[in-house]
Write an enzyme that holds these catalytic residues in place. Structure first.
Site, PDB file in Angstrom:
ATOM      1  CE  LYS A  79      84.527 -11.373  66.154  1.00 50.29           C
ATOM      2  NZ  LYS A  79      83.543 -10.942  65.138  1.00 50.29           N
ATOM      3  CB  SER A 155      80.515 -10.677  67.251  1.00 48.48           C
ATOM      4  OG  SER A 155      81.062 -10.902  65.955  1.00 48.48           O
ATOM      5  CB  SER A 179      80.354  -8.874  63.629  1.00 46.66           C
ATOM      6  OG  SER A 179      79.201  -9.567  64.034  1.00 46.66           O
TER       7      SER A 179
END
Length: 481
Positions: A79, A155, A179
């Protein structure tokens, strides 16, 4: 040639280690797949050159009979938020950092590469990871592969979409309110938010900023066993993180073989906190019912958490302070004036949440937070885990501008992120939680369920997750995209 998602990570690493599979050939198929799913915007940066070098190294080691580790030659996505690889673009989803290049490796990258992994790219995230829709000015919105008009969640949406689209078997995410787990639910994959301190972070300039609310990194995968393998690689103390703790002497992968009839589960359809849509309730209830039929002890329980208004206010206050400080650090470090910068309106509003909060108000939010912690502790005292839905609704619109539902199960809600998820509570309490697939709506949209454990009892979470996976397998239920 084996696809990276067709076999378990342990078997894939063994195939590469023993020369039955080429890491470089496997990587080329991954790069082709990334190109084929370009419309998902799952990646911000694809690291072709460095990945090919790592894959060649894995193949050369195999030819010599060397063992690089449990992820020998396995492709992994990271990520693009706090996880960074030196020499690779590191944007945190921010347009002002389009050309920023990381000058060091994060602890997670160090551990992945020490285990033999091949990092294939950085995955999409909303700017600063500030919300639960993955859309930014860099590459656009990331939808769930199950419906390209609906969000992959956020996210860690890029990581979840890459997994669901069959690009890689493993990815990393992070979680300050859901997230990891929200994208896992939206994309029908597994995401594990570990106990705070189990997976260390090296945060430039402010190593103490991850505790209010608890911010953690964690593993994501298609299967429970693969998630356990990655957790074992990432967990363990590092003195560069003042909160990191020694890894418990636990066989995370072995925990996935625990007999179902040894498991005890407390089940709450909504945490007695907020409305949950009927289709989500029914899907999660079906999964829990099948778990009970397979031999687990399952009891529906009542909880007495602080009111939604009080607890969500505590969360919003503390997360607002977190993001305001985060933005100030980045502004100072990279010379970004967020008031004038080319960032999303929702970034401005998130930062503003904390700019007018005084220190005493921030600290007083620990009162409802403590009450929530004690209630979850009391509930878990008699069970291995607590199970709840992950989201209160199926996956929602992928566009930030579209907002969130204003009615759930006949109840008016505020149309804010906390309305559509039951995840944020556990960033206040610090308990480890996984989201795993529970099933699908009649429209073919994935629904996730959360499995909450006692602190540092990730093995219990993995045991229950694996038991549900056995009775409701999901690895053959992904779209072609």
């Amino acid at each position: 040639m084996t696809k990276p998602t067709a076999v378990s990570v342990r078997d894939l690493a063994c195939e590469i280690r023993t020369g039955r599979q080429s890491s470089l050939n496997l990587l080329e198929s991954v790069l082709d797949r990334i190109e084929a799913i370009d419309e998902l915007n799952a990646f911000i940066t694809v690291t072709e050159e460095s990945a090919r070098n790592r894959a060649r190294m894995a193949d050369d080691a195999a030819a010599r009979g060397d063992d690089l580790g449990p992820l020998h030659g396995v492709p992994v996505a990271i990520k693009d938020l706090r996880t960074r690889k030196a020499g690779i673009r590191h944007t945190m989803g921010l347009a002002p950092l389009t050309d920023n290049v990381a000058d060091d490796d994060s602890i997670t990258v160090e551990r992945l590469e020490a285990a033999g992994a091949v990092i294939v790219g950085t995955t999409n995230t909303p700017a600063l990871g500030h919300t639960i829709k993955t859309e930014n000015k860099l590459v656009g919105a990331t939808p769930t592969p199950f419906d390209h008009d609906r969000s992959a969640g956020g996210s860690s949406g890029g990581s979840a979409a890459a997994l669901a689209a069959g690009v890689v078997p493993l990815a990393t995410g992070s979680d300050i309110g859901g997230s990891l787990r929200v994208p896992a639910s939206c994309c029908n994959v597994v995401g594990l938010k570990p106990t705070f301190g189990l997976i260390p972070e090296r945060v430039p300039r402010d190593g103490f900023n991850t505790h209010s609310p608890f911010f953690v990194g964690g593993p994501m995968a298609r299967t429970v066993e693969d998630t356990a393998v990655l957790l074992d690689v990432l967990a363990g103390q590092d003195d560069r993180d003042p909160f990191s703790v020694p890894q418990p002497e636990t066989d995370y992968t072995g925990a996935t073989d625990r007999p179902t009839n040894e498991l005890s589960v407390a089940y709450s359809p909504n945490l007695d906190l907020q409305p949950v849509s009927q289709v989500v309730r029914e899907t999660v209830n079906d999964a829990v019912t099948e778990l009970a039929a397979a031999g687990a002890t399952v009891d529906t329980v009542d909880l007495s958490l602080p009111s939604y208004e009080d607890l969500s206010m505590a969360y919003v206050t503390q997360v607002g302070v977190f993001f305001s400080a985060f933005a100030q650090h980045l502004g100072d470090r990279y010379d970004i004036d967020f008031a004038a910068a080319d960032v999303e309106d929702t970034v401005h509003s998130t930062i503003t949440l904390g700019t007018e909060t005084d220190a005493a108000t921030d600290r007083l939010q620990n009162v409802p937070r403590t009450a929530a912690y004690e209630e979850i502790q009391d509930t878990l005292a008699g069970y291995d885990v607590l199970v709840t839905p992950t989201l209160t609704v199926p996956p929602y619109s992928k566009r930030l501008a579209d907002g969130y539902p204003t009615e759930i199960d006949g109840h008016s809600v505020m149309g804010v992120p906390t309305d559509v998820m039951l995840t944020w509570v556990f960033n206040m309490t610090g308990h480890p939680v996984a989201s795993i697939p529970a099933g699908f709506t009649d429209e073919g949209l994935p629904v996730g369920l959360q499995i909450v454990g006692r602190r540092f009892a990730e093995e219990d979470i993995l045991s229950v997750a694996a038991a549900i996976e056995r009775v409701r397998p999901w690895t053959d239920q992904y779209p072609g995209v």
